[in-house]
Design a protein around this motif. Structure first.
Motif, PDB file in Angstrom:
ATOM      1  N   SER A  64      14.451  81.587  25.987  1.00 18.69           N
ATOM      2  CA  SER A  64      13.755  82.302  24.897  1.00 18.69           C
ATOM      3  C   SER A  64      12.710  81.376  24.279  1.00 18.69           C
ATOM      4  O   SER A  64      12.614  81.229  23.048  1.00 18.69           O
ATOM      5  CB  SER A  64      14.745  82.793  23.833  1.00 18.69           C
ATOM      6  N   ASP A  66       9.685  81.515  23.694  1.00 17.75           N
ATOM      7  CA  ASP A  66       8.709  82.030  22.726  1.00 17.75           C
ATOM      8  C   ASP A  66       9.291  82.163  21.323  1.00 17.75           C
ATOM      9  O   ASP A  66       8.566  82.487  20.387  1.00 17.75           O
ATOM     10  CB  ASP A  66       8.133  83.372  23.206  1.00 17.75           C
ATOM     11  N   ARG A  67      10.603  81.914  21.163  1.00 16.76           N
ATOM     12  CA  ARG A  67      11.170  81.876  19.804  1.00 16.76           C
ATOM     13  C   ARG A  67      12.172  80.713  19.668  1.00 16.76           C
ATOM     14  O   ARG A  67      13.037  80.715  18.810  1.00 16.76           O
ATOM     15  CB  ARG A  67      11.837  83.205  19.437  1.00 16.76           C
ATOM     16  N   ASN A  68      12.038  79.738  20.556  1.00 16.60           N
ATOM     17  CA  ASN A  68      12.991  78.628  20.580  1.00 16.60           C
ATOM     18  C   ASN A  68      12.456  77.489  19.704  1.00 16.60           C
ATOM     19  O   ASN A  68      11.404  76.911  19.997  1.00 16.60           O
ATOM     20  CB  ASN A  68      13.159  78.168  22.034  1.00 16.60           C
ATOM     21  N   PRO A  69      13.182  77.138  18.619  1.00 11.56           N
ATOM     22  CA  PRO A  69      12.663  76.122  17.690  1.00 11.56           C
ATOM     23  C   PRO A  69      12.489  74.736  18.306  1.00 11.56           C
ATOM     24  O   PRO A  69      11.737  73.919  17.773  1.00 11.56           O
ATOM     25  CB  PRO A  69      13.703  76.088  16.562  1.00 11.56           C
ATOM     26  N   THR A 168      14.637  86.449  25.646  1.00 15.72           N
ATOM     27  CA  THR A 168      13.330  87.098  25.728  1.00 15.72           C
ATOM     28  C   THR A 168      12.737  87.049  27.139  1.00 15.72           C
ATOM     29  O   THR A 168      11.682  87.624  27.375  1.00 15.72           O
ATOM     30  CB  THR A 168      12.331  86.397  24.775  1.00 15.72           C
ATOM     31  N   ASP A 388      22.881  83.847  20.595  1.00 18.02           N
ATOM     32  CA  ASP A 388      22.232  82.719  21.285  1.00 18.02           C
ATOM     33  C   ASP A 388      23.254  81.666  21.686  1.00 18.02           C
ATOM     34  O   ASP A 388      22.912  80.494  21.884  1.00 18.02           O
ATOM     35  CB  ASP A 388      21.153  82.091  20.389  1.00 18.02           C
ATOM     36  N   HIS A 393      19.232  76.105  21.676  1.00 20.67           N
ATOM     37  CA  HIS A 393      18.572  76.698  20.494  1.00 20.67           C
ATOM     38  C   HIS A 393      19.592  77.461  19.645  1.00 20.67           C
ATOM     39  O   HIS A 393      19.442  77.551  18.430  1.00 20.67           O
ATOM     40  CB  HIS A 393      17.353  77.557  20.872  1.00 20.67           C
TER      41      HIS A 393
END
Ligand SMILES: Cc1cc2nc3c(=O)[nH]c(=O)nc-3n(C[C@H](O)[C@H](O)[C@H](O)COP(=O)(O)OP(=O)(O)OC[C@H]3O[C@@H](n4cnc5c(N)ncnc54)[C@H](O)[C@@H]3O)c2cc1C
Length: 419
Positions: A64, A66-69, A168, A388, A393
């Protein structure tokens, strides 16, 4: 260990503990990580091989992405992010698995996932394997992929929990290593290494954290230990917290191990391609050839297969890989490969496995595990994540949540002194 008195102690310095501790530190909380190993990172661990390549023995994929810190952390550290689509999103090599078969397999797998989603929220929860189509020739291969995803055979895995996992479909890698990135992020936090926590005494007004190197005192603690450890350590909390032990037992760590091989004349293969050892059984490894274009093969083993092979060490894994690869690519292929490194996560005393899955009926245990106790014992770690889990992440997100809970509790106590 000069300093022994803290506002918050973070127990375990993996992805979750590091994210939590950095968040506390940036909020001005007097904190430290207490970590059993001589290094930070936990199940995130990068080593350099003799050619200088960074090998991720634990997590490697920024799932993911595109939203993984962790992506922003990698960027801050000026790491090289490789956005090549992962091998599992592309066609496999055709040896013993022709294009039309691959198409048929992908369709069967999509239908299986759709049946899981359709069934997942209905009572009672069932093992994911209950949703195999009767007589489907691809069930064993779908089951093999299940062992890479969950670290366990799908007859042990909750269909609901399996379905709760959200991703994602964007998967990237860090050339210099995911584990190295996570560990570096923790460098600025005070950490007490080589210091296994043996007991968390929460009888009194302040917590007493008993370790192999003496007792530490704190107002609060964030516990990020793997469920394998929490499930076994009934004496870890005093007074005992049986609901945490039970929750951890419902969320065992599945097993996945990675074997890195060197490969001669690697250019014969396309960069980042994949081969299954077998397509008709679940006990098979998957082979990622030329990861990052390197002259290597990254072999992934999941579930009962690595649990069995760990007893024989590197040679057992290597012999298994040789037999599968020569079966597909001919006997001469054995001369082109040699083992570089494997880490046996099941035998690792501070991990006891690779990532959590829920037993059938136990998906809600993730919430029970994550719930704070007395507003001063907080819980984080991949297993605490609803959607998750099993990822680095997921560790980050639960770490930040627990740190926020801890900060709120501290501020409340400061606002009402004497209570
Ligand atoms: C082979 C493999 C492949 C993986 N692939 C991926 C991937 O591609 N992408 C992904 O996102 N995730 C992947 N994962 C999962 C990911 O690595 C983990 O989910 C994540 O690192 C867990 O972080 P955590 O902080 O929850 O736990 P941990 O990293 O386990 O941190 C807990 C810490 O507690 C410490 N500890 C244990 N006992 C004690 C004690 N008594 N006292 C003090 N400290 C203690 C441990 O040493 C550890 O450092 C993989 C894992 C493995 C093993």
């Amino acid at each position: 260990m000069a300093e022994r008195d803290f506002e918050t102690l973070v127990i375990g310095g993996g992805a979750a503990g590091i994210a939590a501790a950095r968040h506390l530190q940036l909020s001005g909380v007097k904190c430290a990580i207490v970590e059993a190993r001589p290094r930070l990172g936990g199940r995130a661990w990068t080593i350099a091989d003799t050619s200088g390549y960074a090998l991720d023995l634990g997590c490697g994929w920024l799932h993911s992405a595109d939203r993984n810190p962790w992506v922003a952390v990698a960027e801050e550290q000026r790491r090289t992010i490789d956005k090549t689509p992962p091998p599992w999103a592309r066609a496999s090599l055709p040896y013993g698995f022709q294009e039309d078969e691959q198409k048929e397999f992908r369709k069967a797998q999509e239908e299986f996932f759709a049946r899981i989603s359709e069934r997942a929220q209905r009572e009672p929860d069932v093992p994911a394997a209950a949703l195999f189509a009767a007589g489907c020739r691809w069930n064993n291969l779908i089951g093999a992929i299940g062992t890479y995803i969950s670290g366990a055979e799908l007859d042990r895995v909750s269909a609901r929990d399996f379905d709760n996992f959200g991703e994602t479909g964007v998967n990237w890698r860090i050339v210099e290593g995911y584990g190295a990135t996570i560990a570096k992020y923790g460098e600025s936090v005070p950490a007490i290494l080589d210091c296994p926590v043996q007991r968390i005494d929460h009888h009194g007004k302040r917590l007493k954290i008993e370790t192999s190197r003496g007792t530490l005192v704190a107002d609060q603690a964030i516990v990020t230990l793997p469920t394998s450890i929490l499930a076994e350590a009934e004496q870890l909390f005093a007074p005992a917290l049986p609901e945490k032990t039970q929750a951890a037992r419902g969320l065992p760590l599945g097993l996945a191990d990675k074997l890195f091989l060197s490969l001669e004349d690697a250019e014969e293969f396309e960069k980042d391609c994949r081969l299954f050892g077998a397509t008709d059984r679940t006990a098979t490894a998957t082979y990622h050839l030329r990861p990052f274009g390197r002259p290597q093969i990254e072999v992934y083993f999941g579930g009962d297969l690595p649990a069995h092979l760990e007893a024989g060490g590197t040679s057992a894994f290597f012999d298994f890989a040789v037999s599968e690869l020569t079966g597909k690519l001919g006997n001469n292929f054995a001369r082109r490969i040699a083992p570089i490194r494997i880490h046996c996560w099941g035998a690792d005393p501070f991990a006891g496995g690779s990532y959590s899955f829920a037993l059938p009926g136990m998906a809600n245990s993730r919430m029970t595990l994550a719930a704070p106790v007395d507003n001063r014992l907080f819980f984080a770690g991949e297993a605490c994540s609803h959607g998750d889990f099993s990822t680095a992440h997921g560790g980050w997100i639960t770490g930040i949540t627990a740190a926020d809970q801890a900060i709120r509790a501290l501020r409340k106590n400061v606002a009402r002194p004497g209570e």
